[in-house]
Design a protein around this motif. Structure first.
Motif, PDB file in Angstrom:
ATOM      1  N   MET A   1       2.878   6.604  20.331  1.00  0.00           N
ATOM      2  CA  MET A   1       3.056   5.962  21.632  1.00  0.00           C
ATOM      3  C   MET A   1       4.541   5.959  21.977  1.00  0.00           C
ATOM      4  O   MET A   1       5.405   5.905  21.098  1.00  0.00           O
ATOM      5  CB  MET A   1       2.498   4.551  21.619  1.00  0.00           C
ATOM      6  N   GLU A   2       4.830   5.984  23.274  1.00  0.00           N
ATOM      7  CA  GLU A   2       6.225   6.102  23.712  1.00  0.00           C
ATOM      8  C   GLU A   2       7.008   4.811  23.526  1.00  0.00           C
ATOM      9  O   GLU A   2       8.169   4.822  23.103  1.00  0.00           O
ATOM     10  CB  GLU A   2       6.263   6.526  25.182  1.00  0.00           C
ATOM     11  N   PHE A   3       6.394   3.659  23.815  1.00  0.00           N
ATOM     12  CA  PHE A   3       7.119   2.391  23.825  1.00  0.00           C
ATOM     13  C   PHE A   3       6.681   1.439  22.704  1.00  0.00           C
ATOM     14  O   PHE A   3       7.517   0.869  22.001  1.00  0.00           O
ATOM     15  CB  PHE A   3       6.931   1.698  25.181  1.00  0.00           C
ATOM     16  N   ILE A   4       5.374   1.235  22.567  1.00  0.00           N
ATOM     17  CA  ILE A   4       4.859   0.294  21.559  1.00  0.00           C
ATOM     18  C   ILE A   4       4.982   0.914  20.172  1.00  0.00           C
ATOM     19  O   ILE A   4       4.516   2.038  19.944  1.00  0.00           O
ATOM     20  CB  ILE A   4       3.395  -0.059  21.845  1.00  0.00           C
ATOM     21  N   ASN A   5       5.592   0.191  19.258  1.00  0.00           N
ATOM     22  CA  ASN A   5       5.732   0.683  17.887  1.00  0.00           C
ATOM     23  C   ASN A   5       4.424   0.426  17.138  1.00  0.00           C
ATOM     24  O   ASN A   5       4.337  -0.423  16.258  1.00  0.00           O
ATOM     25  CB  ASN A   5       6.911  -0.005  17.198  1.00  0.00           C
ATOM     26  N   LEU A   6       3.396   1.188  17.524  1.00  0.00           N
ATOM     27  CA  LEU A   6       2.053   0.956  16.996  1.00  0.00           C
ATOM     28  C   LEU A   6       1.981   1.247  15.500  1.00  0.00           C
ATOM     29  O   LEU A   6       1.222   0.602  14.766  1.00  0.00           O
ATOM     30  CB  LEU A   6       1.037   1.800  17.760  1.00  0.00           C
ATOM     31  N   GLU A   7       2.770   2.194  15.045  1.00  0.00           N
ATOM     32  CA  GLU A   7       2.799   2.497  13.611  1.00  0.00           C
ATOM     33  C   GLU A   7       3.231   1.270  12.819  1.00  0.00           C
ATOM     34  O   GLU A   7       2.625   0.910  11.803  1.00  0.00           O
ATOM     35  CB  GLU A   7       3.761   3.663  13.362  1.00  0.00           C
ATOM     36  N   SER A   8       4.286   0.607  13.295  1.00  0.00           N
ATOM     37  CA  SER A   8       4.751  -0.615  12.635  1.00  0.00           C
ATOM     38  C   SER A   8       3.723  -1.726  12.747  1.00  0.00           C
ATOM     39  O   SER A   8       3.483  -2.479  11.792  1.00  0.00           O
ATOM     40  CB  SER A   8       6.075  -1.068  13.252  1.00  0.00           C
TER      41      SER A   8
ATOM     42  N   PHE B   1      -3.341 -18.014  17.460  1.00  0.00           N
ATOM     43  CA  PHE B   1      -2.163 -17.405  18.078  1.00  0.00           C
ATOM     44  C   PHE B   1      -1.261 -16.855  16.988  1.00  0.00           C
ATOM     45  O   PHE B   1      -1.366 -17.219  15.817  1.00  0.00           O
ATOM     46  CB  PHE B   1      -1.403 -18.418  18.939  1.00  0.00           C
ATOM     47  N   VAL B   2      -0.342 -15.989  17.386  1.00  0.00           N
ATOM     48  CA  VAL B   2       0.644 -15.448  16.447  1.00  0.00           C
ATOM     49  C   VAL B   2       1.887 -15.050  17.229  1.00  0.00           C
ATOM     50  O   VAL B   2       1.807 -14.674  18.407  1.00  0.00           O
ATOM     51  CB  VAL B   2       0.070 -14.229  15.683  1.00  0.00           C
ATOM     52  N   CYS B   3       3.029 -15.153  16.583  1.00  0.00           N
ATOM     53  CA  CYS B   3       4.316 -14.743  17.143  1.00  0.00           C
ATOM     54  C   CYS B   3       4.981 -13.806  16.139  1.00  0.00           C
ATOM     55  O   CYS B   3       5.034 -14.120  14.950  1.00  0.00           O
ATOM     56  CB  CYS B   3       5.185 -15.980  17.395  1.00  0.00           C
ATOM     57  N   PHE B   4       5.472 -12.666  16.607  1.00  0.00           N
ATOM     58  CA  PHE B   4       6.159 -11.734  15.708  1.00  0.00           C
ATOM     59  C   PHE B   4       7.202 -10.932  16.483  1.00  0.00           C
ATOM     60  O   PHE B   4       7.207 -10.920  17.714  1.00  0.00           O
ATOM     61  CB  PHE B   4       5.156 -10.813  15.003  1.00  0.00           C
ATOM     62  N   GLU B   5       8.070 -10.268  15.731  1.00  0.00           N
ATOM     63  CA  GLU B   5       9.212  -9.569  16.315  1.00  0.00           C
ATOM     64  C   GLU B   5       8.946  -8.058  16.421  1.00  0.00           C
ATOM     65  O   GLU B   5       7.991  -7.532  15.872  1.00  0.00           O
ATOM     66  CB  GLU B   5      10.463  -9.795  15.457  1.00  0.00           C
ATOM     67  N   ASP B   6       9.874  -7.383  17.140  1.00  0.00           N
ATOM     68  CA  ASP B   6       9.940  -5.917  17.165  1.00  0.00           C
ATOM     69  C   ASP B   6       8.646  -5.273  17.636  1.00  0.00           C
ATOM     70  O   ASP B   6       8.076  -4.403  16.972  1.00  0.00           O
ATOM     71  CB  ASP B   6      10.319  -5.372  15.781  1.00  0.00           C
ATOM     72  N   PHE B   7       8.194  -5.674  18.804  1.00  0.00           N
ATOM     73  CA  PHE B   7       6.962  -5.116  19.367  1.00  0.00           C
ATOM     74  C   PHE B   7       7.178  -3.681  19.853  1.00  0.00           C
ATOM     75  O   PHE B   7       6.408  -2.778  19.520  1.00  0.00           O
ATOM     76  CB  PHE B   7       6.476  -6.000  20.516  1.00  0.00           C
ATOM     77  N   PHE B   8       8.222  -3.484  20.644  1.00  0.00           N
ATOM     78  CA  PHE B   8       8.574  -2.142  21.105  1.00  0.00           C
ATOM     79  C   PHE B   8       9.553  -1.505  20.120  1.00  0.00           C
ATOM     80  O   PHE B   8      10.254  -2.203  19.380  1.00  0.00           O
ATOM     81  CB  PHE B   8       9.238  -2.197  22.482  1.00  0.00           C
ATOM     82  N   TYR B   9       9.618  -0.165  20.128  1.00  0.00           N
ATOM     83  CA  TYR B   9      10.700   0.497  19.419  1.00  0.00           C
ATOM     84  C   TYR B   9      12.018  -0.074  19.945  1.00  0.00           C
ATOM     85  O   TYR B   9      12.152  -0.286  21.167  1.00  0.00           O
ATOM     86  CB  TYR B   9      10.671   2.003  19.665  1.00  0.00           C
TER      87      TYR B   9
ATOM     88  N   GLU C   1       0.370   1.848  28.412  1.00  0.00           N
ATOM     89  CA  GLU C   1       0.244   1.742  26.960  1.00  0.00           C
ATOM     90  C   GLU C   1      -0.386   0.416  26.549  1.00  0.00           C
ATOM     91  O   GLU C   1      -1.222   0.371  25.638  1.00  0.00           O
ATOM     92  CB  GLU C   1       1.618   1.881  26.287  1.00  0.00           C
ATOM     93  N   LEU C   2       0.003  -0.651  27.229  1.00  0.00           N
ATOM     94  CA  LEU C   2      -0.560  -1.972  26.906  1.00  0.00           C
ATOM     95  C   LEU C   2      -2.054  -2.034  27.219  1.00  0.00           C
ATOM     96  O   LEU C   2      -2.771  -2.881  26.664  1.00  0.00           O
ATOM     97  CB  LEU C   2       0.199  -3.064  27.665  1.00  0.00           C
ATOM     98  N   ASN C   3      -2.520  -1.163  28.096  1.00  0.00           N
ATOM     99  CA  ASN C   3      -3.944  -1.094  28.423  1.00  0.00           C
ATOM    100  C   ASN C   3      -4.630   0.121  27.797  1.00  0.00           C
ATOM    101  O   ASN C   3      -5.757   0.461  28.176  1.00  0.00           O
ATOM    102  CB  ASN C   3      -4.141  -1.070  29.949  1.00  0.00           C
ATOM    103  N   SER C   4      -3.959   0.757  26.838  1.00  0.00           N
ATOM    104  CA  SER C   4      -4.491   1.977  26.241  1.00  0.00           C
ATOM    105  C   SER C   4      -5.581   1.671  25.218  1.00  0.00           C
ATOM    106  O   SER C   4      -5.652   0.580  24.649  1.00  0.00           O
ATOM    107  CB  SER C   4      -3.372   2.766  25.571  1.00  0.00           C
ATOM    108  N   VAL C   5      -6.406   2.665  24.956  1.00  0.00           N
ATOM    109  CA  VAL C   5      -7.465   2.547  23.946  1.00  0.00           C
ATOM    110  C   VAL C   5      -6.859   2.230  22.583  1.00  0.00           C
ATOM    111  O   VAL C   5      -7.399   1.408  21.824  1.00  0.00           O
ATOM    112  CB  VAL C   5      -8.285   3.851  23.891  1.00  0.00           C
ATOM    113  N   GLU C   6      -5.735   2.870  22.265  1.00  0.00           N
ATOM    114  CA  GLU C   6      -5.122   2.686  20.949  1.00  0.00           C
ATOM    115  C   GLU C   6      -4.657   1.253  20.744  1.00  0.00           C
ATOM    116  O   GLU C   6      -4.936   0.637  19.698  1.00  0.00           O
ATOM    117  CB  GLU C   6      -3.936   3.647  20.777  1.00  0.00           C
ATOM    118  N   PHE C   7      -3.945   0.699  21.716  1.00  0.00           N
ATOM    119  CA  PHE C   7      -3.437  -0.661  21.543  1.00  0.00           C
ATOM    120  C   PHE C   7      -4.568  -1.681  21.603  1.00  0.00           C
ATOM    121  O   PHE C   7      -4.602  -2.638  20.819  1.00  0.00           O
ATOM    122  CB  PHE C   7      -2.375  -0.991  22.588  1.00  0.00           C
TER     123      PHE C   7
END
Length: 260
Positions: A1-8, A28-36, A84-90
């Motif tokens: 994906m171009e923006f979302i660091n889906l691998e991470s 709920f959850v809060c975490f860092e480094d969502f995008f590359y 990307e936020l509405n993609s099948v992968e995410f």
């Protein structure tokens, strides 16, 4: 994906999921480094000022100086981000994280979602969200918020507050600073109270910036179904909250009269 660091996100899924599933009374959850990192910087560079383009900055009794934008030029940076936020992968990753029994569905129209930006004095009182999409009539199930605020200071206020209002309680579950590239995901139901009720205290030129996407299912468990409703607000600030609502109500009335 171009923006979302889906691998991470996939690498961290077990830890993020454990944190999400452990929360009560709503998850709920809060975490860092969502995008590359470099892409988060790019998104911030393309994040428009409230004086650029069309923003909805309507004042309501429970919100003030909060602006929303959900239309973007096809192929633009922000258009690609929300695709990307509405993609099948995410959405597939969200499905595994949430363990929601029905198939999650994105919203390409970004009803109520998109970019959210607040300026000094702005607030959004604690609330539960509308529960049914007005067009599709799908059930709203998840909120995803990503913040894009560099060098944010506690004295600026603007923290996302999550509240437990069950069984007569009035307890804050979490107070989350809207820092750069931080993501918050929480389930949307009749007890998922949240907001940023403290009025922003930012210096000139500093605003509170976020991206928001909401996810739906065609049905939901029978015990969670409620009559269709709009946003339901509560006062978590006592007399000050009442005063703040009164003043924003006057401002909202003035806007309506001037726009007649």
């Amino acid at each position: 994906m171009e923006f979302i660091n889906l691998e991470s996100l996939k690498d961290r899924k077990a830890a993020i999921k454990a944190a999400y599933q452990s929360q009560k009374p709503f998850r709920f959850v809060c975490f860092e480094d969502f995008f590359y990192p470099e892409k988060a910087e790019m998104i911030l560079r393309h994040y428009p000022d409230i004086n650029q383009g069309e923003w909805d900055g309507t004042t309501y009794i429970d919100q003030k100086k909060k602006f929303q934008k959900s239309k973007f030029e096809n192929g633009s940076v922000l258009d690609r981000v929300f695709k990307e936020l509405n993609s099948v992968e995410f959405i597939g990753w969200l499905q595994e994280l949430s363990e929601i029994e029905e198939e999650l569905i994105g919203d390409e129209e970004l009803f109520g979602a998109g970019l959210h930006q607040s300026v000094s004095g702005g607030f959004l009182n604690v609330h539960v969200d509308y529960n049914i999409h007005p067009k599709t009539k799908y059930h709203r199930r998840l909120n995803v918020l990503i913040y894009l605020n560099k060098d944010w200071r506690d004295e600026y206020e603007g923290h996302l507050e999550l509240w437990d209002m069950t069984e007569g309680k009035k307890n804050m579950l979490a107070k989350i600073a809207p820092t750069f590239n931080r993501c918050v995901i929480f389930e949307t139901n009749e007890i998922s109270y949240h907001g940023h009720p403290k009025a922003l205290n930012t210096p000139p030129g500093v605003s509170r910036k976020s991206l928001a996407t909401y996810y739906y299912t065609k049905n939901r468990p029978a015990q969670e179904v409620a009559r269709e409703h709009n946003t339901i607000y509560v006062n978590t600030e006592g007399w000050y909250g009442q005063l703040k609502r009164l003043l924003s109500g006057f401002k909202a009335l003035r806007e309506r009269l001037l726009n007649k």
